[in-house]
Write a protein that holds these residues in place. Structure first.
Motif, PDB file in Angstrom:
ATOM      1  N   ASN A  84       0.837  -1.200   0.000  1.00 40.53           N
ATOM      2  CA  ASN A  84       0.000   0.000   0.000  1.00 40.53           C
ATOM      3  C   ASN A  84       0.872   1.250   0.000  1.00 40.53           C
ATOM      4  OD1 ASN A  84      -2.894  -0.443  -0.067  1.00 40.53           O
ATOM      5  ND2 ASN A  84      -2.656  -1.569   1.848  1.00 40.53           N
ATOM      6  N   GLY A  85       1.946   1.205   0.785  1.00 39.52           N
ATOM      7  CA  GLY A  85       2.874   2.331   0.836  1.00 39.52           C
ATOM      8  C   GLY A  85       3.543   2.597  -0.491  1.00 39.52           C
ATOM      9  N   TYR A  86       3.900   1.532  -1.200  1.00 38.08           N
ATOM     10  CA  TYR A  86       4.496   1.707  -2.526  1.00 38.08           C
ATOM     11  C   TYR A  86       3.503   2.378  -3.471  1.00 38.08           C
ATOM     12  CZ  TYR A  86       7.666  -1.928  -0.750  1.00 38.08           C
ATOM     13  OH  TYR A  86       8.544  -2.672  -0.001  1.00 38.08           O
ATOM     14  N   ASP A 108       2.920  -8.679  -7.772  1.00 39.56           N
ATOM     15  CA  ASP A 108       2.542  -9.717  -6.809  1.00 39.56           C
ATOM     16  C   ASP A 108       2.832 -11.074  -7.434  1.00 39.56           C
ATOM     17  OD1 ASP A 108       1.435 -11.487  -5.012  1.00 39.56           O
ATOM     18  OD2 ASP A 108      -0.628 -10.774  -5.223  1.00 39.56           O
ATOM     19  N   ALA A 109       3.967 -11.656  -7.040  1.00 36.94           N
ATOM     20  CA  ALA A 109       4.335 -12.973  -7.557  1.00 36.94           C
ATOM     21  C   ALA A 109       3.800 -14.090  -6.679  1.00 36.94           C
ATOM     22  CB  ALA A 109       5.853 -13.093  -7.654  1.00 36.94           C
ATOM     23  N   GLY A 110       3.483 -13.779  -5.416  1.00 37.19           N
ATOM     24  CA  GLY A 110       3.012 -14.840  -4.530  1.00 37.19           C
ATOM     25  C   GLY A 110       2.778 -14.369  -3.108  1.00 37.19           C
ATOM     26  N   THR A 111       2.027 -13.276  -2.938  1.00 39.50           N
ATOM     27  CA  THR A 111       1.704 -12.844  -1.579  1.00 39.50           C
ATOM     28  C   THR A 111       0.549 -13.679  -1.037  1.00 39.50           C
ATOM     29  OG1 THR A 111       0.028 -11.176  -2.138  1.00 39.50           O
ATOM     30  CG2 THR A 111       2.350 -10.485  -2.210  1.00 39.50           C
ATOM     31  N   ALA A 112       0.356 -13.578   0.263  1.00 39.35           N
ATOM     32  CA  ALA A 112      -0.739 -14.299   0.917  1.00 39.35           C
ATOM     33  C   ALA A 112      -2.011 -13.459   0.969  1.00 39.35           C
ATOM     34  CB  ALA A 112      -0.314 -14.697   2.332  1.00 39.35           C
ATOM     35  N   PHE A 113      -2.049 -12.355   0.221  1.00 38.09           N
ATOM     36  CA  PHE A 113      -3.157 -11.414   0.304  1.00 38.09           C
ATOM     37  C   PHE A 113      -3.762 -11.161  -1.066  1.00 38.09           C
ATOM     38  CE2 PHE A 113      -0.038 -10.541   3.581  1.00 38.09           C
ATOM     39  CZ  PHE A 113      -0.819 -10.592   4.733  1.00 38.09           C
ATOM     40  N   ASP A 114      -5.041 -10.810  -1.063  1.00 35.38           N
ATOM     41  CA  ASP A 114      -5.736 -10.427  -2.286  1.00 35.38           C
ATOM     42  C   ASP A 114      -5.416  -8.955  -2.553  1.00 35.38           C
ATOM     43  OD1 ASP A 114      -7.398  -9.900  -4.382  1.00 35.38           O
ATOM     44  OD2 ASP A 114      -9.273 -10.389  -3.352  1.00 35.38           O
ATOM     45  N   LEU A 115      -4.688  -8.702  -3.610  1.00 38.36           N
ATOM     46  CA  LEU A 115      -4.289  -7.337  -3.944  1.00 38.36           C
ATOM     47  C   LEU A 115      -5.036  -6.808  -5.165  1.00 38.36           C
ATOM     48  CD1 LEU A 115      -0.407  -7.655  -3.459  1.00 38.36           C
ATOM     49  CD2 LEU A 115      -2.140  -6.995  -1.775  1.00 38.36           C
ATOM     50  N   SER A 116      -6.156  -7.459  -5.490  1.00 37.84           N
ATOM     51  CA  SER A 116      -6.892  -7.071  -6.696  1.00 37.84           C
ATOM     52  C   SER A 116      -7.490  -5.672  -6.583  1.00 37.84           C
ATOM     53  CB  SER A 116      -7.998  -8.088  -7.000  1.00 37.84           C
ATOM     54  OG  SER A 116      -8.910  -8.186  -5.911  1.00 37.84           O
ATOM     55  N   PRO A 119      -5.086  -1.708  -8.444  1.00 42.92           N
ATOM     56  CA  PRO A 119      -4.987  -1.935  -9.894  1.00 42.92           C
ATOM     57  C   PRO A 119      -3.602  -1.681 -10.466  1.00 42.92           C
ATOM     58  CG  PRO A 119      -6.207   0.098  -9.421  1.00 42.92           C
ATOM     59  CD  PRO A 119      -6.024  -0.618  -8.122  1.00 42.92           C
ATOM     60  N   LYS A 120      -2.767  -0.869  -9.792  1.00 46.22           N
ATOM     61  CA  LYS A 120      -1.436  -0.589 -10.315  1.00 46.22           C
ATOM     62  C   LYS A 120      -0.424  -1.687  -9.992  1.00 46.22           C
ATOM     63  CE  LYS A 120      -1.842   4.445 -10.508  1.00 46.22           C
ATOM     64  NZ  LYS A 120      -1.255   5.736 -10.070  1.00 46.22           N
ATOM     65  N   VAL A 121      -0.828  -2.656  -9.153  1.00 47.20           N
ATOM     66  CA  VAL A 121       0.031  -3.807  -8.878  1.00 47.20           C
ATOM     67  C   VAL A 121      -0.142  -4.820 -10.003  1.00 47.20           C
ATOM     68  CG1 VAL A 121       0.472  -5.746  -7.315  1.00 47.20           C
ATOM     69  CG2 VAL A 121      -0.046  -3.484  -6.378  1.00 47.20           C
ATOM     70  N   TYR A 122       0.950  -5.307 -10.546  1.00 43.29           N
ATOM     71  CA  TYR A 122       0.876  -6.341 -11.580  1.00 43.29           C
ATOM     72  C   TYR A 122       0.489  -7.658 -10.906  1.00 43.29           C
ATOM     73  CZ  TYR A 122       2.772  -3.060 -14.912  1.00 43.29           C
ATOM     74  OH  TYR A 122       2.941  -1.969 -15.737  1.00 43.29           O
ATOM     75  N   GLN A 123      -0.679  -8.156 -11.260  1.00 48.74           N
ATOM     76  CA  GLN A 123      -1.267  -9.316 -10.599  1.00 48.74           C
ATOM     77  C   GLN A 123      -0.791 -10.600 -11.292  1.00 48.74           C
ATOM     78  OE1 GLN A 123      -3.199  -8.656  -7.902  1.00 48.74           O
ATOM     79  NE2 GLN A 123      -3.415  -6.453  -8.237  1.00 48.74           N
TER      80      GLN A 123
END
Length: 336
Positions: A84-86, A108-116, A119-123
Motif C-alpha cells: 500500500n505504501g508503494y 505480486d508474484a506470490g503474496t498471501a493477500f488479495d491485492l486485486s 490496480p497498479k500492482v501487476y497481478q
C-alpha cells in the motif's frame, strides 16, 4: 523451462571505454572502480553508452510460509501494508526511486493477500505464499518455473517500454529467513554463518530463525549447487521472480542493478540456472546481513555503496544508479 540464450559481453565496447578514460586529462577523470563500471555497462549493452539512464525498479512481492514462526520483527500483514505504501509513494523505497528518477513496477508474484483492489500492482500471483519449508518443499517445480516466468515477463514489459537499466526490489515478511536457507543450501554453508538479524530481530527471534533454517535444510536436503532444487525447497516467489528478471534482462542485453541480501540470493539462483547472466549484474550496496559478502564473492560483484544499510526494497540501488549516471556523464562529456 524453455532454454534461454544469453549473449556474451561486447569486449570491444568495454575496451573502447577503458581507452577513452585513459586518454582523459587527470585528475579531471580518475574515477577508480566507477570507470570499470561504465566499461562493464558498455559491454552489457553492446553499443553506444546512453546519455541518460531510463531506470525501472521491479519490486517483486511474495509471502513465506515460515513467517508464522515469528522469524521477523514484523507480522505477515506488513507485506500488504508496505505494498500500500508503494502505491501511495510513501515508502522509503519509492521516495528514493523518485530521487533517482526511476519508475517503480510492483508485482505480486506470490503474496498471501488479495491485492486485486490495487490496480497498479501487476497481478501475477503463482500461489498464496510458499509452503512452510520446515514441513516439506516451499513450492513445486512447476510453481518455481512459473515464478521465474513472472520475472522474465516483467523484464520484457519494462524493456519493451524503453528502460535501459532494471533494478531489483522485494517485499515479503520472512524473506531473509528464506534467503539464509538459500545461501546455506546452495553454498553448503552452516546456518550459523548465514542467518542474520534481517529486519532487526532480537536474540530470542534470532534463535527461532536459525532453528527454522536448520529444520528446513534437514527436512528437504536440497542439493548443493543445484539452483532449481534449492529454489523449490527453501526459496520464495519474490526470489523466483527476481531471478527471472535478471535472466530475462540478460537475454536482452539490459543490465540489472542487484540490491540487498534477498535480491542477491535471487541473483545467486539466476547464476546457478544461467551462469552467463552474471555478466549483466551490477551490485548496488553492501548489506549488513552476514550472508551478503559470501554471495558477492561467488558472483564476483563489487558494491558501489557501503553505508551499513539493512533495508533492501531497491533502496541501495536507487542511490547507486545516481552514482552510475554521474560516471556516465563524465565519460560522455570528457571522452569527446
Amino acid at each position: 523451462m524453455e532454454e534461454i540464450k544469453i549473449p556474451a559481453l561486447d569486449v570491444q565496447s568495454m575496451q573502447a571505454v577503458r581507452e577513452g578514460f585513459a586518454k582523459m586529462d587527470k585528475p579531471a577523470a580518475n574515477l577508480g572502480k566507477l570507470e570499470e563500471m561504465v566499461a562493464q555497462f558498455a559491454g552489457m549493452t553492446g553499443g553506444k553508452l546512453p546519455e541518460k539512464l531510463k531506470s525501472a525498479m521491479v519490486l517483486m512481492c511474495g509471502d513465506h510460509g515460515i513467517a508464522k514462526y515469528g522469524v521477523s520483527a514484523y507480522p505477515q500483514e506488513v507485506t500488504r501494508q508496505m505494498i500500500n505504501g508503494y502505491m501511495r509513494g510513501t515508502a522509503g523505497a519509492t521516495v528514493l526511486a523518485r530521487h533517482a528518477q526511476a519508475d517503480v513496477f510492483v508485482c505480486d508474484a506470490g503474496t498471501a493477500f488479495d491485492l486485486s483492489d490495487l490496480p497498479k500492482v501487476y497481478q501475477k500471483k503463482v500461489a498464496w505464499g510458499t509452503n512452510d519449508f520446515t514441513q516439506g518443499p516451499a513450492m513445486t517445480r512447476e510453481q518455481a518455473e512459473a515464478g521465474l516466468k513472472v520475472g522474465i515477463e516483467m523484464a520484457d514489459l519494462c524493456i519493451d517500454q524503453g528502460y535501459n537499466l532494471l533494478y531489483t526490489g522485494e517485499m515479503g515478511i520472512g524473506n531473509t529467513t528464506s534467503t539464509s536457507a538459500i545461501v546455506s543450501a546452495y553454498l553448503g554453508v552452516d546456518p550459523l554463518l548465514t542467518v542474520g538479524r534481517g529486519s532487526g530481530i532480537n536474540d530470542e527471534r534470532m534463535k527461532i530463525k536459525r532453528q527454522v533454517v536448520i529444520d528446513g535444510l534437514a527436512k528437504n536436503k536440497p542439493v548443493q549447487g543445484d539452483a532449481m532444487d534449492v529454489l523449490c525447497k527453501v526459496g520464495g516467489y519474490d526470489h523466483a521472480g527476481l531471478a527471472g528478471v535478471i535472466i530475462g534482462a540478460a537475454r536482452r542485453r539490459v543490465p540489472v542493478m542487484v540490491d540487498g541480501v534477498n535480491a542477491t540470493a535471487a541473483a545467486l539462483l539466476a547464476y546457478g540456472l544461467y551462469p552467463e547472466c552474471r555478466d549483466y549484474m551490477l551490485c548496488s550496496h553492501l548489506s549488513s546481513d552476514i550472508s551478503h559478502k559470501k554471495m558477492l564473492e561467488i558472483l564476483q560483484l563489487l558494491p558501489i555503496v557501503d553505508a551499513g544499510m539493512r533495508l533492501g526494497e531497491g533502496t541501495g540501488a536507487s542511490l547507486a544508479i545516481v552514482i552510475l549516471q554521474a560516471a556516465l556523464d563524465v565519460y560522455n562529456h570528457l571522452s569527446r
